[in-house]
Design a protein around this motif. Structure first.
Motif, short mmCIF file in Angstrom:
data_model
loop_
_atom_site.label_atom_id
_atom_site.label_comp_id
_atom_site.label_asym_id
_atom_site.label_seq_id
_atom_site.Cartn_x
_atom_site.Cartn_y
_atom_site.Cartn_z
N ARG A 9 0.84 -1.21 0.00
CA ARG A 9 0.00 0.00 0.00
C ARG A 9 0.87 1.25 0.00
NH1 ARG A 9 -2.63 -3.49 3.85
NH2 ARG A 9 -4.48 -4.42 2.90
N GLU A 10 2.10 1.11 0.55
CA GLU A 10 2.99 2.28 0.63
C GLU A 10 3.87 2.43 -0.61
OE1 GLU A 10 5.11 1.35 4.19
OE2 GLU A 10 3.25 1.43 5.37
N LYS A 11 4.39 1.32 -1.10
CA LYS A 11 5.39 1.38 -2.19
C LYS A 11 4.89 0.72 -3.47
CE LYS A 11 9.10 1.69 1.22
NZ LYS A 11 10.46 1.33 1.65
N ALA B 240 7.24 -3.42 -4.48
CA ALA B 240 7.33 -4.52 -3.51
C ALA B 240 6.63 -5.79 -4.00
CB ALA B 240 6.74 -4.08 -2.17
N ARG B 241 6.22 -5.80 -5.27
CA ARG B 241 5.57 -6.99 -5.82
C ARG B 241 6.58 -8.11 -5.98
NH1 ARG B 241 2.22 -8.34 -11.44
NH2 ARG B 241 3.43 -10.26 -11.39
N VAL B 242 6.27 -9.28 -5.44
CA VAL B 242 7.18 -10.42 -5.46
C VAL B 242 6.34 -11.67 -5.29
CG1 VAL B 242 7.60 -10.34 -2.94
CG2 VAL B 242 9.36 -11.29 -4.45
N LYS C 280 9.19 -2.97 -13.90
CA LYS C 280 8.58 -2.86 -12.57
C LYS C 280 7.49 -1.80 -12.54
CE LYS C 280 9.45 -4.49 -8.99
NZ LYS C 280 8.74 -5.65 -8.39
N GLY C 281 7.54 -0.87 -13.49
CA GLY C 281 6.56 0.21 -13.52
C GLY C 281 6.78 1.23 -12.41
N VAL C 282 8.04 1.58 -12.14
CA VAL C 282 8.33 2.48 -11.01
C VAL C 282 7.80 3.89 -11.20
CG1 VAL C 282 10.31 1.32 -9.98
CG2 VAL C 282 10.66 2.85 -11.89
N ASP C 283 7.60 4.31 -12.45
CA ASP C 283 7.09 5.67 -12.64
C ASP C 283 5.70 5.85 -12.04
OD1 ASP C 283 9.34 6.49 -13.82
OD2 ASP C 283 8.61 6.34 -15.90
N ASP C 284 4.94 4.76 -12.01
CA ASP C 284 3.61 4.81 -11.41
C ASP C 284 3.38 3.48 -10.68
OD1 ASP C 284 1.04 5.18 -10.64
OD2 ASP C 284 0.19 5.31 -12.67
#
Ligand code: NCD
Ligand code: ZN
Ligand code: ZN
Length: 412
Positions: free
Chosen positions: A232-234, A238-240, A278-282
């Motif tokens: 919920r925070e990151k 944190a998907r694994v 990972k889609g870190v931009d969103d």
């Protein structure tokens, strides 16, 4: 355990038996050189690569290719598992002879094109692997349960990062652990559970050990550190898989796995992907578009030292699970995992009191460094790393040569 005047602690070299070094074939994510630079910087002297590369490590030629690439460019010592699928049961003796450290089965679909074998094939693989004397490890999630809930959640339009976690429920992990233990009780094969994420699965391992099955297990710093709140925070950072669980499962993983001893080994599941993948931009966008896994080689020692500092385990219990036991479980002891002084010594020097925060993931040494540990604070860090008597990392710099690392030969 040796303490010098500056307060640093000398421990046997850390052994990480679960990394995805991505070479051959997925070098756009990571390669032997970048993964083992990260290992050196993290205080890890031996790594074992997972077989979900391209090609997958399912035949001797592919294993030899992976070993050759490692010999050419690794900074620390290394090994590899061979994968067992429905297509290569006949090759188990050849993969053994080609020097695989052990075997791996993915029970459900995960990252990479590795078709899971059915139950009959798993049983047959166990019979054949028993003859090699080596151990068989599992990605222990029931693929049918996971696939069912994944499809269902997608249909329902549930696409938050937490939904990915809930689509791979604890029961999928626990059932897979119980089933493989039942099979091993029948066949007498040595088995291992990679990346145990829940108290329920740790409890199943404990029952297997009590039954006399030779079952060993591993967990990772992220399952011990985070709860599913991190999703919920990151978000997808944190998907694994298996997913990070709720607080109750984490506490039971500590209690049954660490305090009572069901978990033998700590490893990272170091699994680099590009920031785009990972889609870190969103990180809160559609979770099904994102990918599972993140790096860990440079935060595993600090995370475990932080737990030591908080009194969650002793430094000896940490070293046993992060060096001695993994080396024993995978047949590398005492060449690896023991405190020897001299030209063959693998040693890690840590400062258990150093307080620091991972401010910027780009300070890490992997090709792509997305990790939920970015922003986390630690008590403890790696000061120096010594592989077979040579310093490969010291005070912030990887000083060893690419290609110095060598395969750990377990068939000598
Ligand atoms: C791993 C990967 O990226 O290869 N990802 C992960 O989420 N753990 C695959 C795996 O370990 O099953
Ligand atoms: Zn896995
Ligand atoms: Zn993995």
């Amino acid at each position: 355990r040796v303490v010098d005047a500056a307060g640093n602690v000398l421990v046997p070299g850390i052994v990480d038996c679960h990394i995805h070094n991505r070479e051959p074939g997925l070098e756009y994510k990571e390669d032997w050189r970048s993964a083992t630079r990260a290992a050196a910087a993290g205080g890890v002297t031996t790594v074992v690569g997972m077989p979900n590369t391209d090609p997958v490590i399912d035949r001797p030629e592919h294993l030899e290719l992976k070993f050759d690439r490692g010999e050419a460019s690794a900074h620390v010592d290394f090994q590899s598992y061979a994968v067992v699928t429905s297509e290569n049961l006949d090759l188990i003796p050849d993969l053994d002879e080609a020097g695989a450290l052990g075997f791996k089965i993915f029970l459900g679909s995960t990252v990479g094109d590795v078709p899971p074998p059915n139950d009959g094939e798993v049983l047959e693989a166990m019979e054949r692997i028993r003859e090699t004397g080596k151990r068989l490890g599992f990605h222990e999630e029931n693929g049918e349960i996971v696939d069912h809930y994944t499809e269902r959640f997608k249909t329902e339009g549930r696409n938050r990062p937490i939904d990915h976690a809930h689509s791979r429920p604890v029961i999928a992990e626990r059932e897979a652990v119980e089933r493989t233990i039942t099979f091993a009780a029948e066949t007498g094969t040595k088995i291992h559970m990679f990346h145990v994420s829940s108290g329920a699965a740790a409890e199943a391992v404990a029952r297997g050990k009590a039954r006399g099955v030779d079952v060993t297990a591993e967990t990772t710093p992220h399952y011990l550190w985070f709860t599913e709140d991190v999703l919920r925070e990151k978000g997808n950072v944190a998907r694994v898989q298996p997913p990070i669980r709720d607080a109750d499962e984490r506490e039971r993983l500590w209690a049954i796995g660490i305090d009572d001893g069901a978990i033998d080994c700590i490893a990272t599941d170091h699994a680099p992907h590009t920031p785009e993948e990972k889609g870190v931009d969103d990180p809160f966008a559609d979770t099904w578009e994102s990918i599972s896994g993140f790096v860990g080689l440079e935060t595993e020692v600090p995370a475990m030292l932080t737990f030591v500092d908080r009194g969650r385990l002793t430094i000896e219990e940490w070293v046993r699970r992060h060096s001695t036991r993994p080396a024993q479980v995978w047949g590398m002891y005492p060449r690896k995992g023991s405190l020897q002084i001299g030209t063959d010594a693998d040693l890690t020097i840590v400062d258990p009191d150093a307080e620091w925060t991972l401010e910027d993931r780009r300070d890490l040494h992997s090709k792509h460094c997305v990790t939920p540990f970015e922003g986390e604070s630690f008590t403890g860090k790696t000061v120096a790393t010594i592989v077979r008597g040579e310093v490969v990392y010291e005070n912030g710099d990887v000083v060893g040569d690419s290609g110095y690392g060598t395969r750990v030969d377990v068939d000598e």
